[in-house]
Scaffold this active site. Structure first.
Site, PDB file in Angstrom:
ATOM      1  N   ARG A 164     -16.083 110.770  73.318  1.00  0.00           N
ATOM      2  CA  ARG A 164     -14.649 110.641  73.518  1.00  0.00           C
ATOM      3  C   ARG A 164     -13.985 111.968  73.158  1.00  0.00           C
ATOM      4  O   ARG A 164     -14.198 112.507  72.067  1.00  0.00           O
ATOM      5  CB  ARG A 164     -14.096 109.530  72.629  1.00  0.00           C
ATOM      6  CG  ARG A 164     -12.579 109.403  72.708  1.00  0.00           C
ATOM      7  CD  ARG A 164     -12.000 109.212  71.341  1.00  0.00           C
ATOM      8  NE  ARG A 164     -10.552 109.034  71.364  1.00  0.00           N
ATOM      9  CZ  ARG A 164      -9.792 109.036  70.276  1.00  0.00           C
ATOM     10  NH1 ARG A 164     -10.336 109.203  69.083  1.00  0.00           N
ATOM     11  NH2 ARG A 164      -8.497 108.888  70.367  1.00  0.00           N
ATOM     12  N   HIS A 166      -5.001 107.286  74.508  1.00  0.00           N
ATOM     13  CA  HIS A 166      -5.580 105.935  74.578  1.00  0.00           C
ATOM     14  C   HIS A 166      -5.974 105.549  76.004  1.00  0.00           C
ATOM     15  O   HIS A 166      -6.089 104.369  76.333  1.00  0.00           O
ATOM     16  CB  HIS A 166      -4.595 104.871  74.055  1.00  0.00           C
ATOM     17  CG  HIS A 166      -4.267 104.989  72.601  1.00  0.00           C
ATOM     18  ND1 HIS A 166      -3.026 104.679  72.089  1.00  0.00           N
ATOM     19  CD2 HIS A 166      -5.012 105.378  71.545  1.00  0.00           C
ATOM     20  CE1 HIS A 166      -3.015 104.879  70.781  1.00  0.00           C
ATOM     21  NE2 HIS A 166      -4.220 105.302  70.429  1.00  0.00           N
ATOM     22  N   ASN A 217     -17.363 108.507  69.114  1.00  0.00           N
ATOM     23  CA  ASN A 217     -15.925 108.683  68.956  1.00  0.00           C
ATOM     24  C   ASN A 217     -15.714 109.456  67.655  1.00  0.00           C
ATOM     25  O   ASN A 217     -15.719 108.876  66.569  1.00  0.00           O
ATOM     26  CB  ASN A 217     -15.233 107.320  68.902  1.00  0.00           C
ATOM     27  CG  ASN A 217     -13.721 107.413  68.894  1.00  0.00           C
ATOM     28  OD1 ASN A 217     -13.154 108.447  68.575  1.00  0.00           O
ATOM     29  ND2 ASN A 217     -13.059 106.319  69.224  1.00  0.00           N
ATOM     30  N   GLU A 275     -13.514 100.610  74.218  1.00  0.00           N
ATOM     31  CA  GLU A 275     -13.581 102.002  74.662  1.00  0.00           C
ATOM     32  C   GLU A 275     -15.024 102.498  74.716  1.00  0.00           C
ATOM     33  O   GLU A 275     -15.400 103.264  75.610  1.00  0.00           O
ATOM     34  CB  GLU A 275     -12.748 102.885  73.724  1.00  0.00           C
ATOM     35  CG  GLU A 275     -11.265 102.577  73.765  1.00  0.00           C
ATOM     36  CD  GLU A 275     -10.496 103.219  72.629  1.00  0.00           C
ATOM     37  OE1 GLU A 275      -9.953 104.310  72.840  1.00  0.00           O
ATOM     38  OE2 GLU A 275     -10.447 102.618  71.532  1.00  0.00           O
ATOM     39  N   ARG A 321       3.302 107.283  62.194  1.00  0.00           N
ATOM     40  CA  ARG A 321       3.985 108.211  63.111  1.00  0.00           C
ATOM     41  C   ARG A 321       5.356 107.673  63.492  1.00  0.00           C
ATOM     42  O   ARG A 321       5.534 106.477  63.679  1.00  0.00           O
ATOM     43  CB  ARG A 321       3.156 108.428  64.380  1.00  0.00           C
ATOM     44  CG  ARG A 321       1.812 109.056  64.131  1.00  0.00           C
ATOM     45  CD  ARG A 321       1.021 109.173  65.425  1.00  0.00           C
ATOM     46  NE  ARG A 321      -0.408 109.169  65.159  1.00  0.00           N
ATOM     47  CZ  ARG A 321      -1.327 108.826  66.044  1.00  0.00           C
ATOM     48  NH1 ARG A 321      -0.979 108.459  67.262  1.00  0.00           N
ATOM     49  NH2 ARG A 321      -2.610 108.839  65.716  1.00  0.00           N
TER      50      ARG A 321
END
Length: 394
Positions: A90, A179, A8, A381, A240
């Protein structure tokens, strides 16, 4: 033994886990932080609680990967590089090109680089990492696993923006989400926990971390998600803004005398969200320990935005069987889970305080008579990436 490494890569980081496959046993994991900056942090965890850590300047991802592979040998985690038969990468943006994971060849790699406009901080770094693996481990199968692929099942009614469709047709202007690997993993686990056929389930998955997104999963497929063209849209996040009126950008740029839209987008990505609202921190733990009114308000806004998306997705699917919490906040913040669910009790959701008093443990956290089950499911993940690599080895 055959081993697969799940990678990742971020713009300045490299997170990984090494598995024995197909047994799905994690034998080592680690992260390289601050790549390209001073005092990079290189960490490997392995064995029975053993940890190797090094702080030194690591200029780029190629150096980081070479250091990682050398240490795997040095620490006797592997005997030779030949043991690593698969590498899963990823990739944030797959656009409409990649609806599922795929073996990487030169054409796939070029397309990943061409999609950098959709994820300028991530896709270039991820492509660079793939090139290094191809160079250092030429016989290893490289597989791309896309954050966006799970959301390619969204219908046009949910992924199109209300603008002239020529912008979608010519430039790909639409909602892509993010995601996806996390939402796929926890929704599959939720289906197992519900004990119903996948096609009969309606699930809302809440990936709540520094980055946060909500997804409606109907019949095992993503039908809507809160992040949009980029991961900036949706709920309030650590730094964010989430959803915002685009006209406000022009107004603020004039007031701040900004001429480059990139400066405004940088503010929305890095100086907004919980950090901007509170003036304290982007970390939920800091806000919960703060006595400032602005910190309390930031927490209320976060819960409010998540509840609004949950409510809208109940409408999208015309019902819901389960609401899932995952990721850093979702897995560990007992108070925030309760705050979110208490505000939507009208839908038949009720938290069991005793069951909810846990961190990072897969379980049902709703009361026995709650019409909608509330589930805590730690995401994984990296395991999904390793599984996709294994599937494509065959």
């Amino acid at each position: 033994m055959s081993k697969t490494i799940a990678i990742n890569a971020g713009s300045s980081s490299l997170k990984w886990q090494l598995y024995v496959m197909p047994e799905e046993i994690v034998i080592a994991q680690g992260i390289v932080e601050r790549i390209g900056l001073n005092d990079s942090i290189f960490t490997i965890k392995h064995g029975e609680g053993q940890k190797f850590e090094l702080v030194q300047d690591i200029d780029n991802h190629e150096i980081a990967i070479n250091m990682l592979l050398e240490q795997l040998i040095e620490l006797k985690i592997i005997g030779s590089y030949d043991e690593i038969t698969g590498a899963g990468h990823r990739v944030v943006a797959g656009g409409e090109h990649f609806k599922e994971s795929i073996v990487i060849d030169s054409e796939v790699l070029k397309t990943i680089e061409d999609l950098s406009d959709f994820a300028p901080l991530h896709n270039p770094a991820e492509a660079q990492v793939v090139r290094v693996f191809e160079k250092v481990l030429p016989h290893t199968l490289n597989v791309a696993v896309f954050d966006t692929s799970f959301h390619t099942t969204m219908p046009a009614v949910n992924y199109l923006y209300s603008i002239d469709t020529k912008y979608y047709e010519e430039f790909g202007a639409r909602k892509y989400g993010a995601h996806g690997t996390s939402h796929r993993y926890v929704s599959e686990r939720a289906i197992d926990m519900l004990g119903k056929p996948a096609e009969e389930t309606k699930i809302i998955t809440c990936h709540l971390g520094n980055g946060a997104s909500i997804t409606a999963v109907d019949g095992g497929k993503s039908v809507d998600t809160s992040m949009g063209f980029t991961p900036l849209a949706g709920v309030t996040m650590g730094t964010r803004s989430g959803d915002i009126d685009p006209s406000l950008l022009q107004y603020l740029m004039e007031k701040l005398e900004l001429t480059d839209i990139k400066d405004m987008i940088n503010i929305l990505n890095k100086e907004s969200g919980l950090l901007g609202l509170s003036g304290v921190s982007s970390d939920m733990r800091d806000l919960e320990n703060s006595d400032k009114d602005s910190a309390k308000l930031a927490l209320e806004i976060f819960a409010d935005r998540v509840r609004k998306y949950i409510g809208s997705y109940i409408s999208v699917m015309n019902g819901v069987d389960a609401i899932v919490f995952t990721a850093g906040i979702g897995e560990n913040d007992i108070n925030m889970r309760k705050e979110i669910i208490n505000g939507i009790s009208w839908f038949g959701c009720e938290i069991d305080d005793e069951k909810n008093n846990v961190r990072g443990e897969e379980r049902v956290i709703s009361t026995d008579d709650s019409k909608v089950k509330v589930l805590l499911i730690p995401t994984d993940e990296e395991l999904m990436i390793a599984r996709d690599v294994e599937a494509l080895k065959k």
